[in-house]
Scaffold this active site. Structure first.
Site, PDB file in Angstrom:
ATOM      1  CD  GLU B 266      37.310  30.442  30.789  1.00  0.00           C
ATOM      2  OE1 GLU B 266      37.546  29.578  31.642  1.00  0.00           O
ATOM      3  OE2 GLU B 266      38.214  31.021  30.152  1.00  0.00           O
ATOM      4  CG  HIS B 292      35.382  50.669  54.866  1.00  0.00           C
ATOM      5  ND1 HIS B 292      35.195  51.736  55.711  1.00  0.00           N
ATOM      6  CD2 HIS B 292      35.117  49.561  55.616  1.00  0.00           C
ATOM      7  CE1 HIS B 292      34.853  51.302  56.914  1.00  0.00           C
ATOM      8  NE2 HIS B 292      34.805  49.983  56.886  1.00  0.00           N
ATOM      9  CE  LYS B 407      43.879  29.972  24.242  1.00  0.00           C
ATOM     10  NZ  LYS B 407      43.451  28.599  24.537  1.00  0.00           N
TER      11      LYS B 407
END
Lengths: 416, 416
Positions: B266, B292, B407
């Protein structure tokens, strides 16, 4: 029901699609690759029989302890995390012994009573250093030598037939379940690796296999060519978009994201026939949480990513944001009287829109609800997609030669 | 004690180093950026006074519920996960209300008694849709209207001074702790955002601040120029190495990795002054588990990554792999009689060696032990490194304009 809509160009020609299909078909019918046929195996019958005979309740078992790492644990964890809220899930504790971090081992075992625990040691060969070290520690801590009835009655092995671990089990009468030799660890969740613990936990593993089988059948009926288009797009653009983001809108997907990261990273990160380093980097994030973490980078950062959104249409948990007004915060009242289900899905849509507006390649997977059938479908979806990408990259999707060097160096460190 | 060794070329000239140093120094002394001075703030005094007055024990509080998302939760979670095994940690449950996933909300609250819970609502503005929705739901579910003593006695706000949430708190006599306006969410863990819950949980937050302060002082004493070299290398090579992997060898770092991902992604994913999309993609993985999972991609996949290894020298949890021989698996006996501490650190070294052998740029951070002081140091380490990278990229490290569009779209979706 699961749908997948691609918001980018389908660039593979009919011939390219057909060739890719044929390649996977050949892997399946020649038995070169075994995961395709796992949904039809009779392993569940064997597991159900074992569970009936063993009778956990009578034995007072309260904990299922999976001792395994990577492909031996990630799939089971993914499915349990996706489905743990469903009514099928019983009250057994599921504990993973994965890392050799002593803090984690100590936490895991602090309040664990051996008598109440059923241990599943999972390793294709049996020689995984983490797994054997855990088992040695358990034997010592709980005074259960390999030739004791305590060990025999509380341990089970999941391993390849005739592996060293299988030989050990046979000699000491420890129950063994077998992983087909042509099924690699990261493709093994629908074998005994996942089916044994998940069935013990009460899940409808028949539905899990049925979901996986449904997609597989549909794919081999040529009903799912979009999977091929997606793999073609990802691989032919992998230099431009070397990062594939899976943006899952539900916390229940957190462990599925980790499973995807192993499947994608370990299968596709390879040296190809012309000695090029190929592959794409998987990133798994969770919405809406990571709108507050990773989204800024997606929107304004380098244009090096594709994004797949996962949306759950019906969370089957009807919680409503009540008509409560917080003083000074009336701006947030637009959401009152809507459900959290609506909110998170609207966030998913809004985020996808904002990503798409940037010209970023995005697609949306919509899942009707989180149940065993749909989860099985999702597992097969990502396995097929991975195989297709591996085909287009011209690599062996199923090996992992790059991790061997570290093991050799490790052993040398302890020589003498 | 923490050391950091860079296994790549230090390419920044004296002048470049000096200019970067000056840039951060200026951010600090002009109060443009506030996180540098958090270790010297008197917030802890206020928090300690509050805790003494409030007396959780007398009130029967058993749960600390942090209602916050992104920068309001990730730092606290990171530090609690790193230190939860230490003796300072008391027995309070720490619960996070982050996601608006209804399954998660239901799980979190299923057995939660309001009377036993202390709720901390954290939001710089107060208008975060996830956080307000959670609070509304809690008010309704537990019948605790904002003007009731139930609300007043069980809720606390952490927010910017004079924010709408602060105004709400003042008017309804809800205790408020303030985040300095010049401290962004992802840099706020050493403000009340982290200090309030962490002090409630029993941690030595004075030592946490002391550790952060020690690195900060050392940096501004020009003792830590390697941080500048690292940032310069990462940013000047960000086209070649667009992915920065943090490979932490302890499960205790899992949430720290998430905190790093937000901080890095960010802060650095931005449009720069010349309208270029810049930034690097953070990836956090855990050893030995992800040997792994992700290691194959590191070793054989595209050469587009740098790697930082984190090693904990002393886990302070002495568990030994006993001298137990597993039949047929004698090959693994080389590790017998060694500690898990030795094993995981040898794995870290072996993995680093195998990555370094590929010519990949790698560095190693060694931490003496996991305690509050060292964790504070690590927090400041990554914050300073992020600021330095932002400086070299020529961006505003501290804003996040890219998340606003989503938003707006969200709000439109609910407009009548």
């Amino acid at each position: 029901m699961i749908t997948n809509e691609l918001f980018f160009q389908k660039e593979a020609t009919k011939e390219v699609v057909k060739d890719a299909y044929d390649a996977l078909y050949k892997e399946m019918v020649t038995d070169e690759v075994g995961y395709y046929t796992l949904p039809q195996s009779d392993m569940l019958l064997k597991i159900e029989g074992f569970i009936e005979d063993y009778d956990l309740e009578v034995k007072g078992i309260k904990n299922i302890v999976v001792i395994g790492i990577g492909g031996s644990s990630l799939g089971t964890k993914a499915i349990d995390t996706l489905l743990s809220h469903t009514p099928n899930r019983n009250n057994l504790n599921l504990i993973f012994m994965e890392n050799v971090d002593p803090i984690e081992i100590d936490k895991n075992l602090k309040n664990l009573l051996f008598e109440e625990s059923f241990f599943i040691m999972i390793s294709k060969s049996g020689s995984t250093i983490e797994t054997t070290s855990h088992v040695k520690y358990l034997i010592d801590r709980y005074d259960a030598p390999v030739d004791s009835s305590r060990f025999r009655e509380h341990f089970t092995f999941v391993t390849d037939r005739n592996s060293p671990l299988d030989d050990f089990g046979r000699e000491y009468e420890v129950p063994c379940f077998h992983i087909p030799a042509n099924v690699g660890g990261r493709f093994s969740v629908l074998s005994a690796v996942g089916l044994l613990p998940l069935t013990l936990l009460g899940y409808d593993t028949r539905a899990l296999l049925a979901g996986a089988n449904a997609l597989k059948e549909s794919f081999f009926d040529r009903q799912e060519d979009d999977l091929i288009q997606k793999a073609y797009y990802y691989t032919t653009h992998s230099k431009d978009f070397p990062i594939n983001v899976l943006f899952s809108y539900s916390s229940a997907f957190s462990a599925f994201n980790d499973w995807y990261v192993q499947l994608w990273g370990e299968s596709l990160g390879k040296i190809d026939k012309t000695q090029n380093h190929v592959g794409m980097t998987p990133v798994g994030i969770v919405g809406s949480i990571d709108q507050h973490s990773f989204l800024q980078l997606l929107i304004e950062g380098p244009r090096d990513k594709t994004v797949t959104m996962i949306k759950v249409k019906d969370f089957q948990t009807p919680l409503t944001i009540p008509d409560v007004h917080l003083p000074k915060l009336e701006k947030t009242d637009f959401i009152n009287n809507h459900t959290f289900n609506e909110l998170i899905n609207a966030q998913c849509d809004a985020t996808m829109q904002s990503i798409k507006d940037q010209g970023i390649s995005v697609d949306m997977i919509e899942i009707e609800k989180l149940d065993a059938y749909n989860v099985g479908y999702m597992i097969m979806y990502y396995e097929l997609l991975t195989s297709l990408c591996g085909y287009f990259l011209g690599i062996n999707t199923y090996d992992q030669p790059g991790v061997e060097l570290g093991k050799v160096i490790l052993k040398e460190k302890f020589a003498n």
